[in-house]
Design a protein around this motif. Structure first.
Motif, PDB file in Angstrom:
ATOM      1  N   GLY A   1       0.874  -1.382  -0.132  1.00 56.69           N
ATOM      2  CA  GLY A   1      -0.030   0.219   0.216  1.00 56.69           C
ATOM      3  C   GLY A   1       0.747   1.287   0.082  1.00 56.69           C
ATOM      4  N   SER A   2       0.295   2.571  -0.080  1.00 54.22           N
ATOM      5  CA  SER A   2       1.058   3.810  -0.343  1.00 54.22           C
ATOM      6  C   SER A   2       1.635   3.957   1.324  1.00 54.22           C
ATOM      7  CB  SER A   2       0.231   4.797  -0.875  1.00 54.22           C
ATOM      8  OG  SER A   2      -1.020   5.016   0.027  1.00 54.22           O
TER       9      SER A   2
ATOM     10  N   ASP B   1       1.394  12.904  -1.397  1.00 54.15           N
ATOM     11  CA  ASP B   1       0.763  11.571  -1.311  1.00 54.15           C
ATOM     12  C   ASP B   1      -0.635  11.710  -2.080  1.00 54.15           C
ATOM     13  OD1 ASP B   1      -0.953   9.542  -0.153  1.00 54.15           O
ATOM     14  OD2 ASP B   1      -0.200   9.781   1.828  1.00 54.15           O
TER      15      ASP B   1
ATOM     16  N   ALA C   1      -3.064   9.454  -2.779  1.00 59.41           N
ATOM     17  CA  ALA C   1      -3.794   8.160  -2.586  1.00 59.41           C
ATOM     18  C   ALA C   1      -5.105   8.246  -3.446  1.00 59.41           C
ATOM     19  CB  ALA C   1      -3.687   7.774  -1.098  1.00 59.41           C
TER      20      ALA C   1
ATOM     21  N   LEU D   1       3.245   9.264  -4.073  1.00 61.79           N
ATOM     22  CA  LEU D   1       2.808   8.150  -3.827  1.00 61.79           C
ATOM     23  C   LEU D   1       1.304   7.916  -4.491  1.00 61.79           C
ATOM     24  CD1 LEU D   1       3.200   8.216   0.078  1.00 61.79           C
ATOM     25  CD2 LEU D   1       4.357   6.787  -1.603  1.00 61.79           C
ATOM     26  N   ARG D   2       1.050   6.781  -4.703  1.00 61.66           N
ATOM     27  CA  ARG D   2      -0.201   6.170  -5.346  1.00 61.66           C
ATOM     28  C   ARG D   2      -0.500   5.122  -4.604  1.00 61.66           C
ATOM     29  NH1 ARG D   2      -1.644   9.131 -10.397  1.00 61.66           N
ATOM     30  NH2 ARG D   2      -0.892  11.181 -10.023  1.00 61.66           N
ATOM     31  N   THR D   3      -1.708   4.495  -4.941  1.00 65.03           N
ATOM     32  CA  THR D   3      -2.193   3.233  -4.497  1.00 65.03           C
ATOM     33  C   THR D   3      -3.025   2.599  -5.549  1.00 65.03           C
ATOM     34  OG1 THR D   3      -3.003   2.221  -2.418  1.00 65.03           O
ATOM     35  CG2 THR D   3      -4.151   4.203  -3.128  1.00 65.03           C
TER      36      THR D   3
ATOM     37  N   SER E   1      -5.174   0.742  -3.752  1.00 66.05           N
ATOM     38  CA  SER E   1      -6.441   0.287  -2.578  1.00 66.05           C
ATOM     39  C   SER E   1      -7.786   1.003  -2.983  1.00 66.05           C
ATOM     40  CB  SER E   1      -5.888   0.645  -1.103  1.00 66.05           C
ATOM     41  OG  SER E   1      -4.734  -0.340  -0.892  1.00 66.05           O
ATOM     42  N   LYS E   2      -7.775   2.339  -3.438  1.00 63.90           N
ATOM     43  CA  LYS E   2      -8.854   3.222  -3.333  1.00 63.90           C
ATOM     44  C   LYS E   2      -9.637   2.972  -4.682  1.00 63.90           C
ATOM     45  CE  LYS E   2      -7.354   4.418   0.642  1.00 63.90           C
ATOM     46  NZ  LYS E   2      -8.168   3.816   1.618  1.00 63.90           N
TER      47      LYS E   2
ATOM     48  N   ARG F   1      -3.205  -4.872  -0.590  1.00 61.50           N
ATOM     49  CA  ARG F   1      -2.197  -3.938  -0.309  1.00 61.50           C
ATOM     50  C   ARG F   1      -1.101  -3.782  -1.201  1.00 61.50           C
ATOM     51  NH1 ARG F   1      -3.738  -1.155   1.591  1.00 61.50           N
ATOM     52  NH2 ARG F   1      -2.253  -0.409   3.001  1.00 61.50           N
ATOM     53  N   THR F   2      -1.207  -2.843  -2.272  1.00 60.66           N
ATOM     54  CA  THR F   2      -0.330  -2.727  -3.213  1.00 60.66           C
ATOM     55  C   THR F   2      -0.316  -0.990  -3.227  1.00 60.66           C
ATOM     56  OG1 THR F   2      -0.884  -4.472  -4.116  1.00 60.66           O
ATOM     57  CG2 THR F   2       0.482  -3.126  -5.387  1.00 60.66           C
ATOM     58  N   GLY F   3       0.860  -0.506  -3.296  1.00 66.19           N
ATOM     59  CA  GLY F   3       1.035   0.913  -3.564  1.00 66.19           C
ATOM     60  C   GLY F   3       2.424   1.126  -4.213  1.00 66.19           C
TER      61      GLY F   3
END
Length: 358
Positions: free
Chosen positions: A89-90, A189, A191, A217-219, A221-222, A230-232
């Motif tokens: 995750g991020s 960040d 996200a 940072l990117r993710t 998850s959203k 859980r990957t960022g």
């Protein structure tokens, strides 16, 4: 034998562990979890197929370098693969960066209130947190620039900000970055970037290209709907990305997560149609709250923020009674994720009947 106990770091004394969003419990009727900013949509069928197929190989370790995923991210954002680092995750990548900069005497600076993991991760990295109060529910970039010292190693700018959903715009962010010393890392960040519709909000991937001290940072998850995997990832110039890769716990991005993220990038156009539906619901929810007398700051994320003060806990309790879990930050306010229309209507009904208006 003695009564002595194992010794742990003093920072753990009274340490506030991260609190995940509550899962609602209702004795009657349907429950709605609006506490974790998750996508209300299940993964696309094409992504589910990849997940099922990859599950056959979980007896094998994943690619620790995540080369296929790194290349997919590189291709999608048109950046060199050397500029990409992945993590759990991020927030996992944020931890990797803090481990890379944190040591006694180092400072980490961020707005407050912002993402609640920043303080705990900074403490664990041995760095001192410097919190700059929000102004108008968003980052006070001028005050943040003034707060930077020679000890400042890393600055977080959460854009859109979690939990308020507010944003900083192109010109003000560029002016801020111009004031940051070259040896201080600024982490944007993002996200919730996929939910942004305000055209004045900068894309960090564009900003970073000629700024060696900026990382993004990117993710997945959203907006991509893979919170459970859980990957960022980080996009930054090679020295920054290399530092994040160096501090990654081995095999922290599992093989199913890697495969699902690649498949999600391939299906991005279809996924973003779902994001549009969430954005429409976000607008509907905010306008309904305002019509009912609530003050709701503009939001570019997949949640809304109500500054409730001392009414935060009673409001959360009223929602809980109705089978709705939200995220209270007492005594400041509550963050409510945008769910499907049924969940949003259930929340609006509670808000409409609550005797307080912020």
């Amino acid at each position: 034998m003695t009564d002595a106990s194992p010794r742990f770091r003093s920072v753990l004394d009274g340490f506030p562990a991260y609190r995940p969003g509550r899962t609602p419990v209702s004795s009657a009727g349907k429950s709605h979890k609006l506490s974790s900013n998750e996508s209300p949509f299940a993964p696309l069928p094409s992504v589910v197929e990849v997940i099922a197929e990859e599950a056959r190989s979980v007896n094998r370790y994943p690619d620790n370098r995540a080369q296929a995923l790194t290349q997919a991210i590189s291709d999608r954002f048109v950046v060199p693969p050397e500029h990409v680092a992945v993590g759990c995750g991020s927030v996992g990548v944020a931890q990797q960066l803090l481990e890379a900069v944190g040591e006694p005497g180092a400072q980490v600076l961020y707005a407050w209130r912002s993402f609640e993991a920043y303080p705990t991760l900074s403490d664990l990295a041995g760095a001192e947190s410097v919190r700059v109060p929000l102004r108008g529910e968003t980052h006070d970039l001028a005050a943040m620039a003034d707060a930077i010292t020679p000890s400042t190693r890393l600055v977080f700018v959460c854009n859109p900000n979690n939990p308020t959903g507010t944003v900083v715009h192109d010109e003000e962010l560029a002016d801020f970055l111009d004031l940051v010393p070259a040896d201080c890392l600024v982490v944007l960040d993002e996200a919730y970037h996929e939910y942004v519709r305000d055209e004045a909000v900068p894309d960090g991937v564009t900003l970073y290209r000629d700024r060696p001290n900026v990382g993004v940072l990117r993710t997945f998850s959203k907006a991509y709907g893979l919170a459970g995997l859980r990957t960022g990832f980080l996009i930054a110039h090679e020295p920054v990305a290399a530092a994040a890769r160096a501090t990654m716990l081995p095999f922290t991005v599992n093989r199913i997560a890697q495969a699902a993220a690649i498949a999600s990038l391939a299906a991005e156009a279809e996924l973003l149609e779902r994001v549009d539906l969430t954005v429409k619901e976000r607008t509907r929810v905010r306008e309904a709250l305002i019509a009912d007398g609530w003050t709701v700051p503009p939001t570019e994320a997949n949640f809304v923020w109500l500054r409730l003060g001392e009414q935060t806990v009673p409001f959360a309790a009223a929602c809980e009674t109705a089978g709705i879990a939200l995220r209270p930050f007492s005594p400041e306010g509550a963050r409510i994720s945008i769910g499907d229309p049924e969940a949003n209507d259930a929340f609006l009904a509670v808000a409409r009947g609550f005797p307080h208006r912020n």
